[in-house]
Design a protein around this motif. Structure first.
Motif, PDB file in Angstrom:
ATOM      1  N   GLY A  82       0.801  -1.212   0.000  1.00  0.00           N
ATOM      2  CA  GLY A  82       0.000   0.000   0.000  1.00  0.00           C
ATOM      3  C   GLY A  82       0.835   1.263   0.000  1.00  0.00           C
ATOM      4  N   ARG A  83       0.320   2.283  -0.649  1.00  0.00           N
ATOM      5  CA  ARG A  83       0.926   3.611  -0.659  1.00  0.00           C
ATOM      6  C   ARG A  83      -0.106   4.605  -0.140  1.00  0.00           C
ATOM      7  NH1 ARG A  83       4.163   3.532  -6.399  1.00  0.00           N
ATOM      8  NH2 ARG A  83       5.861   2.202  -5.692  1.00  0.00           N
ATOM      9  N   SER A  84       0.332   5.812   0.122  1.00  0.00           N
ATOM     10  CA  SER A  84      -0.542   6.791   0.771  1.00  0.00           C
ATOM     11  C   SER A  84      -1.755   7.165  -0.072  1.00  0.00           C
ATOM     12  CB  SER A  84       0.253   8.051   1.132  1.00  0.00           C
ATOM     13  OG  SER A  84       0.811   8.629  -0.026  1.00  0.00           O
ATOM     14  N   ALA A  85      -1.661   7.113  -1.395  1.00  0.00           N
ATOM     15  CA  ALA A  85      -2.791   7.468  -2.252  1.00  0.00           C
ATOM     16  C   ALA A  85      -3.937   6.473  -2.137  1.00  0.00           C
ATOM     17  CB  ALA A  85      -2.335   7.577  -3.702  1.00  0.00           C
ATOM     18  N   ALA A  86      -3.664   5.273  -1.637  1.00  0.00           N
ATOM     19  CA  ALA A  86      -4.714   4.260  -1.502  1.00  0.00           C
ATOM     20  C   ALA A  86      -5.742   4.648  -0.449  1.00  0.00           C
ATOM     21  CB  ALA A  86      -4.105   2.914  -1.143  1.00  0.00           C
ATOM     22  N   GLU A  87      -5.363   5.517   0.470  1.00  0.00           N
ATOM     23  CA  GLU A  87      -6.286   5.920   1.535  1.00  0.00           C
ATOM     24  C   GLU A  87      -7.405   6.806   1.014  1.00  0.00           C
ATOM     25  OE1 GLU A  87      -6.094   7.864   5.996  1.00  0.00           O
ATOM     26  OE2 GLU A  87      -4.442   8.184   4.623  1.00  0.00           O
ATOM     27  N   THR A  88      -7.113   7.636   0.034  1.00  0.00           N
ATOM     28  CA  THR A  88      -8.098   8.617  -0.414  1.00  0.00           C
ATOM     29  C   THR A  88      -8.603   8.396  -1.838  1.00  0.00           C
ATOM     30  OG1 THR A  88      -6.312  10.071  -1.136  1.00  0.00           O
ATOM     31  CG2 THR A  88      -7.171  10.409   1.096  1.00  0.00           C
ATOM     32  N   SER A  89      -8.013   7.468  -2.580  1.00  0.00           N
ATOM     33  CA  SER A  89      -8.438   7.289  -3.966  1.00  0.00           C
ATOM     34  C   SER A  89      -9.824   6.660  -4.033  1.00  0.00           C
ATOM     35  CB  SER A  89      -7.423   6.435  -4.730  1.00  0.00           C
ATOM     36  OG  SER A  89      -7.387   5.149  -4.187  1.00  0.00           O
ATOM     37  N   ASP A  90     -10.487   6.897  -5.147  1.00  0.00           N
ATOM     38  CA  ASP A  90     -11.818   6.344  -5.370  1.00  0.00           C
ATOM     39  C   ASP A  90     -11.742   4.818  -5.386  1.00  0.00           C
ATOM     40  OD1 ASP A  90     -14.617   6.488  -6.039  1.00  0.00           O
ATOM     41  OD2 ASP A  90     -14.032   5.874  -8.063  1.00  0.00           O
ATOM     42  N   PHE A  91     -12.665   4.155  -4.724  1.00  0.00           N
ATOM     43  CA  PHE A  91     -12.600   2.710  -4.562  1.00  0.00           C
ATOM     44  C   PHE A  91     -12.735   1.972  -5.884  1.00  0.00           C
ATOM     45  CE2 PHE A  91     -14.336  -1.468  -3.549  1.00  0.00           C
ATOM     46  CZ  PHE A  91     -13.335  -1.925  -2.722  1.00  0.00           C
ATOM     47  N   GLU A  92     -13.605   2.424  -6.763  1.00  0.00           N
ATOM     48  CA  GLU A  92     -13.785   1.756  -8.054  1.00  0.00           C
ATOM     49  C   GLU A  92     -12.523   1.876  -8.910  1.00  0.00           C
ATOM     50  OE1 GLU A  92     -16.229  -0.256  -9.024  1.00  0.00           O
ATOM     51  OE2 GLU A  92     -17.030   0.023  -7.010  1.00  0.00           O
ATOM     52  N   ILE A  93     -11.857   3.016  -8.840  1.00  0.00           N
ATOM     53  CA  ILE A  93     -10.603   3.193  -9.577  1.00  0.00           C
ATOM     54  C   ILE A  93      -9.527   2.294  -8.984  1.00  0.00           C
ATOM     55  CG2 ILE A  93      -8.754   4.838 -10.099  1.00  0.00           C
ATOM     56  CD1 ILE A  93     -10.929   6.985 -10.288  1.00  0.00           C
ATOM     57  N   LEU A  94      -9.483   2.187  -7.669  1.00  0.00           N
ATOM     58  CA  LEU A  94      -8.533   1.321  -6.992  1.00  0.00           C
ATOM     59  C   LEU A  94      -8.727  -0.137  -7.423  1.00  0.00           C
ATOM     60  CD1 LEU A  94      -6.321   1.480  -4.764  1.00  0.00           C
ATOM     61  CD2 LEU A  94      -8.114   0.936  -3.137  1.00  0.00           C
ATOM     62  N   LYS A  95      -9.977  -0.550  -7.485  1.00  0.00           N
ATOM     63  CA  LYS A  95     -10.293  -1.918  -7.890  1.00  0.00           C
ATOM     64  C   LYS A  95      -9.900  -2.170  -9.351  1.00  0.00           C
ATOM     65  CE  LYS A  95     -14.603  -3.136  -8.266  1.00  0.00           C
ATOM     66  NZ  LYS A  95     -15.993  -3.534  -8.011  1.00  0.00           N
ATOM     67  N   SER A  96     -10.227  -1.248 -10.242  1.00  0.00           N
ATOM     68  CA  SER A  96      -9.892  -1.443 -11.656  1.00  0.00           C
ATOM     69  C   SER A  96      -8.382  -1.378 -11.884  1.00  0.00           C
ATOM     70  CB  SER A  96     -10.607  -0.409 -12.524  1.00  0.00           C
ATOM     71  OG  SER A  96     -10.131   0.880 -12.257  1.00  0.00           O
ATOM     72  N   ASP A  97      -7.665  -0.561 -11.106  1.00  0.00           N
ATOM     73  CA  ASP A  97      -6.213  -0.519 -11.219  1.00  0.00           C
ATOM     74  C   ASP A  97      -5.580  -1.836 -10.788  1.00  0.00           C
ATOM     75  OD1 ASP A  97      -6.238   2.039 -12.215  1.00  0.00           O
ATOM     76  OD2 ASP A  97      -5.662   3.001 -10.323  1.00  0.00           O
ATOM     77  N   LEU A  98      -6.125  -2.462  -9.762  1.00  0.00           N
ATOM     78  CA  LEU A  98      -5.622  -3.768  -9.323  1.00  0.00           C
ATOM     79  C   LEU A  98      -5.818  -4.819 -10.409  1.00  0.00           C
ATOM     80  CD1 LEU A  98      -6.557  -4.302  -5.565  1.00  0.00           C
ATOM     81  CD2 LEU A  98      -4.351  -4.664  -6.625  1.00  0.00           C
ATOM     82  N   ILE A  99      -6.960  -4.801 -11.054  1.00  0.00           N
ATOM     83  CA  ILE A  99      -7.248  -5.771 -12.119  1.00  0.00           C
ATOM     84  C   ILE A  99      -6.298  -5.573 -13.295  1.00  0.00           C
ATOM     85  CG2 ILE A  99      -8.971  -6.472 -13.831  1.00  0.00           C
ATOM     86  CD1 ILE A  99     -11.100  -5.786 -11.706  1.00  0.00           C
ATOM     87  N   SER A 100      -6.117  -4.330 -13.711  1.00  0.00           N
ATOM     88  CA  SER A 100      -5.243  -4.080 -14.862  1.00  0.00           C
ATOM     89  C   SER A 100      -3.786  -4.384 -14.525  1.00  0.00           C
ATOM     90  CB  SER A 100      -5.397  -2.645 -15.361  1.00  0.00           C
ATOM     91  OG  SER A 100      -4.959  -1.730 -14.389  1.00  0.00           O
ATOM     92  N   ALA A 101      -3.366  -4.109 -13.299  1.00  0.00           N
ATOM     93  CA  ALA A 101      -1.993  -4.425 -12.894  1.00  0.00           C
ATOM     94  C   ALA A 101      -1.767  -5.931 -12.882  1.00  0.00           C
ATOM     95  CB  ALA A 101      -1.702  -3.828 -11.524  1.00  0.00           C
ATOM     96  N   ALA A 102      -2.736  -6.694 -12.405  1.00  0.00           N
ATOM     97  CA  ALA A 102      -2.602  -8.153 -12.384  1.00  0.00           C
ATOM     98  C   ALA A 102      -2.530  -8.709 -13.799  1.00  0.00           C
ATOM     99  CB  ALA A 102      -3.763  -8.780 -11.625  1.00  0.00           C
ATOM    100  N   ASN A 103      -3.336  -8.181 -14.697  1.00  0.00           N
ATOM    101  CA  ASN A 103      -3.299  -8.638 -16.087  1.00  0.00           C
ATOM    102  C   ASN A 103      -1.956  -8.339 -16.740  1.00  0.00           C
ATOM    103  OD1 ASN A 103      -5.870  -9.761 -16.161  1.00  0.00           O
ATOM    104  ND2 ASN A 103      -6.822  -7.810 -16.657  1.00  0.00           N
ATOM    105  N   ARG A 104      -1.387  -7.187 -16.460  1.00  0.00           N
ATOM    106  CA  ARG A 104      -0.082  -6.838 -17.018  1.00  0.00           C
ATOM    107  C   ARG A 104       1.016  -7.734 -16.450  1.00  0.00           C
ATOM    108  NH1 ARG A 104       0.066  -0.450 -18.110  1.00  0.00           N
ATOM    109  NH2 ARG A 104      -2.111  -0.238 -18.662  1.00  0.00           N
ATOM    110  N   LEU A 105       0.918  -8.042 -15.164  1.00  0.00           N
ATOM    111  CA  LEU A 105       1.932  -8.902 -14.548  1.00  0.00           C
ATOM    112  C   LEU A 105       1.842 -10.331 -15.063  1.00  0.00           C
ATOM    113  CD1 LEU A 105       2.063  -7.655 -10.877  1.00  0.00           C
ATOM    114  CD2 LEU A 105       3.662  -7.236 -12.720  1.00  0.00           C
ATOM    115  N   HIS A 106       0.647 -10.800 -15.355  1.00  0.00           N
ATOM    116  CA  HIS A 106       0.515 -12.144 -15.916  1.00  0.00           C
ATOM    117  C   HIS A 106       1.203 -12.219 -17.273  1.00  0.00           C
ATOM    118  CE1 HIS A 106      -3.248 -12.834 -13.294  1.00  0.00           C
ATOM    119  NE2 HIS A 106      -2.175 -13.265 -12.691  1.00  0.00           N
ATOM    120  N   ALA A 107       1.068 -11.169 -18.055  1.00  0.00           N
ATOM    121  CA  ALA A 107       1.722 -11.149 -19.366  1.00  0.00           C
ATOM    122  C   ALA A 107       3.239 -11.164 -19.228  1.00  0.00           C
ATOM    123  CB  ALA A 107       1.276  -9.910 -20.148  1.00  0.00           C
ATOM    124  N   LYS A 108       3.766 -10.529 -18.173  1.00  0.00           N
ATOM    125  CA  LYS A 108       5.206 -10.506 -17.943  1.00  0.00           C
ATOM    126  C   LYS A 108       5.719 -11.816 -17.347  1.00  0.00           C
ATOM    127  CE  LYS A 108       6.292  -5.698 -16.812  1.00  0.00           C
ATOM    128  NZ  LYS A 108       6.771  -4.861 -15.706  1.00  0.00           N
TER     129      LYS A 108
END
Length: 116
Positions: A82-108
């Motif tokens: 976790g980083r400090s921006a996770a405390e105040t960022s919009d929850f839906e954006i946080l969730k979609s960022d996690l999904i896209s990050a996982a998809n990118r890591l799977h490709a790597k």
């Protein structure tokens, strides 16, 4: 998904591929076994006191529970730092960022198969 609790699993994931975001850093490690996916959460003391760190981890855990469940793959360990921006960022954006990050890591992380 199971939880990662042992330090050596966190250290092993730190040596794997990672994806950075203002709200979190996601690390993914492909294990050699054929087990269920595991997820671990951590925050450094630089973020603030225990109340703030726990709030960040709670938000990330819930985002992972709702979002990552659809994209995790067998034999992977995921560590969300976790980083400090996770405390105040919009929850839906946080969730979609996690999904896209996982998809990118799977490709790597997954070995490339050659087309015949």
């Amino acid at each position: 998904m199971q939880r990662i609790t042992r330090r050596q699993d966190f250290v092993a994931a730190a040596k794997a591929v990672s994806w950075s975001n203002p709200a979190f850093l996601l690390q993914a490690r492909l294990r050699s076994d054929d087990g269920v996916p595991r997820v671990g959460f951590t925050c450094t003391k630089k973020l603030g006191n225990a109340v703030i760190r726990n709030r960040i981890k709670r938000r990330l855990r819930e985002a992972a529970r709702l979002g990552l469940a659809s994209v995790v793959q067998k034999s992977f360990d995921y560590v969300v730092i976790g980083r400090s921006a996770a405390e105040t960022s919009d929850f839906e954006i946080l969730k979609s960022d996690l999904i896209s990050a996982a998809n990118r890591l799977h490709a790597k992380a997954l070995p490339k198969t050659e087309a015949k």
